[in-house]
Design an enzyme around this catalytic site. Structure first.
Site, PDB file in Angstrom:
ATOM      1  N   ARG A 126      27.886 130.424  22.553  1.00  0.00           N
ATOM      2  CA  ARG A 126      26.696 129.855  23.220  1.00  0.00           C
ATOM      3  C   ARG A 126      26.512 128.356  22.945  1.00  0.00           C
ATOM      4  NH1 ARG A 126      24.259 134.733  21.204  1.00  0.00           N
ATOM      5  NH2 ARG A 126      24.405 136.340  22.811  1.00  0.00           N
ATOM      6  N   LYS A 148      28.050 117.121  33.123  1.00  0.00           N
ATOM      7  CA  LYS A 148      28.404 118.161  34.106  1.00  0.00           C
ATOM      8  C   LYS A 148      29.749 118.746  33.697  1.00  0.00           C
ATOM      9  CE  LYS A 148      26.153 116.953  38.443  1.00  0.00           C
ATOM     10  NZ  LYS A 148      26.367 116.459  39.827  1.00  0.00           N
ATOM     11  N   GLU A 190      35.469 105.998  42.329  1.00  0.00           N
ATOM     12  CA  GLU A 190      34.198 106.281  41.643  1.00  0.00           C
ATOM     13  C   GLU A 190      33.559 104.997  41.118  1.00  0.00           C
ATOM     14  OE1 GLU A 190      32.850 109.199  41.936  1.00  0.00           O
ATOM     15  OE2 GLU A 190      34.285 110.827  41.626  1.00  0.00           O
ATOM     16  N   LYS A 232      25.566 105.005  35.498  1.00  0.00           N
ATOM     17  CA  LYS A 232      25.522 106.475  35.395  1.00  0.00           C
ATOM     18  C   LYS A 232      24.507 106.893  34.335  1.00  0.00           C
ATOM     19  CE  LYS A 232      27.724 110.769  35.643  1.00  0.00           C
ATOM     20  NZ  LYS A 232      28.846 111.598  35.952  1.00  0.00           N
ATOM     21  N   GLU A 242      19.941 117.135  37.927  1.00  0.00           N
ATOM     22  CA  GLU A 242      20.015 116.868  39.362  1.00  0.00           C
ATOM     23  C   GLU A 242      18.881 117.538  40.134  1.00  0.00           C
ATOM     24  OE1 GLU A 242      24.080 116.415  40.783  1.00  0.00           O
ATOM     25  OE2 GLU A 242      23.432 117.144  42.735  1.00  0.00           O
ATOM     26  N   ARG A 246      19.786 112.232  40.618  1.00  0.00           N
ATOM     27  CA  ARG A 246      21.200 112.286  40.224  1.00  0.00           C
ATOM     28  C   ARG A 246      22.127 112.547  41.408  1.00  0.00           C
ATOM     29  NH1 ARG A 246      23.988 114.951  34.851  1.00  0.00           N
ATOM     30  NH2 ARG A 246      26.114 114.484  35.492  1.00  0.00           N
ATOM     31  N   ASN A 250      26.647 111.547  44.076  1.00  0.00           N
ATOM     32  CA  ASN A 250      27.580 112.325  44.897  1.00  0.00           C
ATOM     33  C   ASN A 250      27.828 111.681  46.252  1.00  0.00           C
ATOM     34  OD1 ASN A 250      28.323 114.476  43.217  1.00  0.00           O
ATOM     35  ND2 ASN A 250      26.304 115.383  43.494  1.00  0.00           N
ATOM     36  N   HIS A 253      30.808 112.700  48.314  1.00  0.00           N
ATOM     37  CA  HIS A 253      31.364 113.932  47.738  1.00  0.00           C
ATOM     38  C   HIS A 253      31.225 115.141  48.651  1.00  0.00           C
ATOM     39  CE1 HIS A 253      31.497 111.406  44.214  1.00  0.00           C
ATOM     40  NE2 HIS A 253      31.936 112.366  43.435  1.00  0.00           N
ATOM     41  N   HIS A 257      34.522 116.883  48.885  1.00  0.00           N
ATOM     42  CA  HIS A 257      34.779 118.230  48.369  1.00  0.00           C
ATOM     43  C   HIS A 257      35.338 119.129  49.468  1.00  0.00           C
ATOM     44  CE1 HIS A 257      31.896 117.939  44.646  1.00  0.00           C
ATOM     45  NE2 HIS A 257      33.018 117.258  44.487  1.00  0.00           N
ATOM     46  N   HIS A 270      40.984 114.046  43.624  1.00  0.00           N
ATOM     47  CA  HIS A 270      39.525 114.030  43.781  1.00  0.00           C
ATOM     48  C   HIS A 270      39.043 112.644  44.221  1.00  0.00           C
ATOM     49  CE1 HIS A 270      35.314 114.872  43.018  1.00  0.00           C
ATOM     50  NE2 HIS A 270      35.250 113.799  42.258  1.00  0.00           N
TER      51      HIS A 270
HETATM   52  P1  NAD Z   1      42.930 114.644  36.211  1.00  0.00           P
HETATM   53  O1  NAD Z   1      42.178 115.111  35.067  1.00  0.00           O
HETATM   54  O2  NAD Z   1      43.710 115.632  36.995  1.00  0.00           O
HETATM   55  O3  NAD Z   1      43.906 113.492  35.726  1.00  0.00           O
HETATM   56  C1  NAD Z   1      44.728 112.856  36.660  1.00  0.00           C
HETATM   57  C2  NAD Z   1      46.226 112.888  36.254  1.00  0.00           C
HETATM   58  O4  NAD Z   1      46.467 111.857  35.316  1.00  0.00           O
HETATM   59  C3  NAD Z   1      46.671 114.171  35.604  1.00  0.00           C
HETATM   60  O5  NAD Z   1      47.986 114.461  36.008  1.00  0.00           O
HETATM   61  C4  NAD Z   1      46.645 113.820  34.123  1.00  0.00           C
HETATM   62  O6  NAD Z   1      47.515 114.611  33.344  1.00  0.00           O
HETATM   63  C5  NAD Z   1      47.106 112.394  34.161  1.00  0.00           C
HETATM   64  N1  NAD Z   1      46.679 111.545  33.056  1.00  0.00           N
HETATM   65  C6  NAD Z   1      45.475 111.547  32.439  1.00  0.00           C
HETATM   66  N2  NAD Z   1      45.388 110.518  31.598  1.00  0.00           N
HETATM   67  C7  NAD Z   1      46.567 109.857  31.669  1.00  0.00           C
HETATM   68  C8  NAD Z   1      47.072 108.689  31.048  1.00  0.00           C
HETATM   69  N3  NAD Z   1      46.313 107.944  30.235  1.00  0.00           N
HETATM   70  N4  NAD Z   1      48.337 108.318  31.336  1.00  0.00           N
HETATM   71  C9  NAD Z   1      49.089 109.015  32.225  1.00  0.00           C
HETATM   72  N5  NAD Z   1      48.656 110.108  32.862  1.00  0.00           N
HETATM   73  C10 NAD Z   1      47.402 110.515  32.595  1.00  0.00           C
HETATM   74  O7  NAD Z   1      41.984 113.901  37.281  1.00  0.00           O
HETATM   75  P2  NAD Z   1      40.755 112.905  37.118  1.00  0.00           P
HETATM   76  O8  NAD Z   1      40.820 112.055  38.315  1.00  0.00           O
HETATM   77  O9  NAD Z   1      40.696 112.292  35.797  1.00  0.00           O
HETATM   78  O10 NAD Z   1      39.494 113.875  37.223  1.00  0.00           O
HETATM   79  C11 NAD Z   1      39.253 114.605  38.387  1.00  0.00           C
HETATM   80  C12 NAD Z   1      38.375 115.776  38.029  1.00  0.00           C
HETATM   81  O11 NAD Z   1      37.134 115.318  37.515  1.00  0.00           O
HETATM   82  C13 NAD Z   1      38.047 116.680  39.197  1.00  0.00           C
HETATM   83  O12 NAD Z   1      38.215 118.011  38.826  1.00  0.00           O
HETATM   84  C14 NAD Z   1      36.598 116.391  39.483  1.00  0.00           C
HETATM   85  O13 NAD Z   1      35.919 117.476  40.034  1.00  0.00           O
HETATM   86  C15 NAD Z   1      36.088 116.043  38.119  1.00  0.00           C
HETATM   87  N6  NAD Z   1      34.891 115.212  38.116  1.00  0.00           N
HETATM   88  C16 NAD Z   1      33.857 115.602  37.354  1.00  0.00           C
HETATM   89  C17 NAD Z   1      32.736 114.825  37.273  1.00  0.00           C
HETATM   90  C18 NAD Z   1      31.612 115.204  36.349  1.00  0.00           C
HETATM   91  O14 NAD Z   1      30.562 114.586  36.410  1.00  0.00           O
HETATM   92  N7  NAD Z   1      31.818 116.154  35.467  1.00  0.00           N
HETATM   93  C19 NAD Z   1      32.652 113.622  37.990  1.00  0.00           C
HETATM   94  C20 NAD Z   1      33.746 113.252  38.772  1.00  0.00           C
HETATM   95  C21 NAD Z   1      34.864 114.054  38.823  1.00  0.00           C
HETATM   96  N1  GLY Z   2      29.681 112.814  39.312  1.00  0.00           N
HETATM   97  C1  GLY Z   2      28.354 113.091  39.719  1.00  0.00           C
HETATM   98  C2  GLY Z   2      27.434 113.427  38.606  1.00  0.00           C
HETATM   99  O1  GLY Z   2      27.796 113.379  37.455  1.00  0.00           O
HETATM  100  O2  GLY Z   2      26.315 113.782  38.849  1.00  0.00           O
END
Ligand code: NAD
Ligand code: GLY
Length: 367
Positions: A126, A148, A190, A232, A242, A246, A250, A253, A257, A270
């Site tokens: 938890r 998130k 972003e 942010k 949100e 917040r 998006n 998005h 999405h 993404h």
């Molecule tokens: P990712 O985590 O898939 O990373 C992108 C690629 O880069 C992967 O292949 C990874 O292994 C590689 N990588 C990471 N760091 C590296 C480095 N320093 N050197 C070389 N390779 C590296 O993608 P992302 O773009 O980081 O994140 C996308 C995800 O984040 C999506 O799932 C999206 O939904 C999520 N997201 C979440 C939020 C939130 O608020 N929680 C906001 C935006 C996006």
């Molecule tokens: N990436 C959108 C949020 O964190 O709300």
């Protein structure tokens, strides 16, 4: 908390759950970066098969004095693995090591690792503490900040998750040196997002410094990450769950999405889907009267110059609409979009299906 002078710091205010975002080079290998965080018998670094060989050993060495044991779990790499099965492997690892409720999780990687590790931390016993160590630009400017956490469902992106704040975020800019160019562009989507929704001065700055960002000049990266995190932090500090504000984060998005789910997770990154989605959201904003065509063109040019796609894939309007109805902002089946009601200002509202169809026809490849 003592932090080396060369590191910048952004605070995020959640009352007694407030935390710091540290921004600088060499943070993950510096034991000082972790001072003040919970100590526990065990720590678990969750990373993936790509990031682990690059940075895991340095992080593990920095943590050696904090935990009796530091375990490592390497997840498979990719958005397609952001699912129950992979999430469950984190619980398997925690239970297999006899992790207790003080065990600290460290998310070392991009947004996929961060979102899954955060969700595991929210759920295991938890709730156990976790630290974000984002290694992509996208994760440093967005996903690691604000709590998130989620996994995907085949019917919708990020549909299963929790709001759960990390104890700290360490944005080590040196890790961006190894990021593939396509991933840098995805992160820039972003960064760009914060301009049209909140800060036109930042939009000007991004336009002027795009080449420096693409070239990964340290000063430009530091400014982009800091200003993005400041915006942010400002937004999510006012609206953690949100309830309203917040949602402006998006922008792009809802369309994005739909592209990700419609093509299959991982086909477009993404950030690529968000970049293209912002063009579509800007065009919708224009049709709703919030901005003029010149501002749409300005955003489109910047998104394209950042190496991102600006035309949507040919999913067909009906499929887009079907996918967008699953969006978390939808209410009673009505799709709600983040639109610009003026340059630098965003709000959430519905739009007539006919208008959305016109936007899709104007912005997507023909089906
Ligand atoms: P990712 O985590 O898939 O990373 C992108 C690629 O880069 C992967 O292949 C990874 O292994 C590689 N990588 C990471 N760091 C590296 C480095 N320093 N050197 C070389 N390779 C590296 O993608 P992302 O773009 O980081 O994140 C996308 C995800 O984040 C999506 O799932 C999206 O939904 C999520 N997201 C979440 C939020 C939130 O608020 N929680 C906001 C935006 C996006
Ligand atoms: N990436 C959108 C949020 O964190 O709300």
């Amino acid at each position: 908390m003592p932090v080396p002078a060369s590191h910048e710091r952004v605070e995020i205010d959640f009352g007694d759950r407030s935390y710091s975002i540290l921004i600088g080079s060499g943070l993950l290998q510096d034991p000082q970066s972790f001072e003040g965080l919970p100590r526990a018998a065990q720590g678990l670094i969750v990373t993936n098969t790509t990031v682990s060989p690059l940075y895991m050993a340095a992080l593990r060495a920095a943590l050696a004095g904090r935990h009796e044991q530091v375990h490592v779990l390497e997840l498979p790499d990719g958005e397609a693995y952001k699912d129950w099965k992979t999430l469950n492997s984190i619980f398997d690892s925690l239970l297999g090591h006899g992790a207790d409720r003080k065990t600290v999780l460290y998310a070392l990687g991009g947004g996929v690792v961060g979102d899954m590790t955060g969700f595991a931390a929210a759920s295991y016993m938890r709730g156990v503490p976790f630290v974000q160590v984002p290694t992509t630009l996208l994760a440093q400017v967005d996903s690691s900040v604000g709590g998130k956490t989620a996994i995907n469902h085949p019917l919708g992106k990020n549909m299963i998750g929790a709001f759960y704040q990390p104890q700290r975020v360490l944005c080590d800019l040196a890790t961006l040196k190894t990021l593939p160019p396509r991933e840098m562009s995805a992160g820039l989507a972003e960064v760009i997002k914060y301009g049209p929704i909140h800060d036109l001065d930042f939009l000007d700055w991004i336009e002027e410094n795009l080449d420096a960002l693409v070239a990964r000049e340290p000063a430009a990266l530091a400014h982009a990450v800091r200003r993005s995190c400041e915006i942010k932090a400002l937004v999510v500090g006012q609206d953690e769950r949100e309830a309203g504000l917040r949602a402006i984060l998006n922008f792009g998005h809802t369309f994005g999405h739909a592209i990700e789910s419609g093509l299959g997770y991982g086909e477009w990154l993404h950030g690529e889907a968000v970049g293209c989605g912002m063009v579509m959201a800007a065009e919708l904003s224009r049709r709703l009267g919030g901005i003029d065509g010149a501002f749409v063109q300005r955003l489109t040019r910047l998104i394209e110059a950042a190496g991102l796609p600006v035309r949507g894939p040919a999913l067909g309007a009906e499929r887009y609409l079907e996918l967008m109805r699953v969006d978390k902002k939808s209410e009673a089946g009505e799709i709600r979009f983040v639109v610009l009601d003026a340059p630098g200002s965003a709000k959430v509202r519905g739009a007539p299906d006919a208008m959305v169809r016109e936007v899709l026809a104007a912005c997507c490849e023909p089906a």
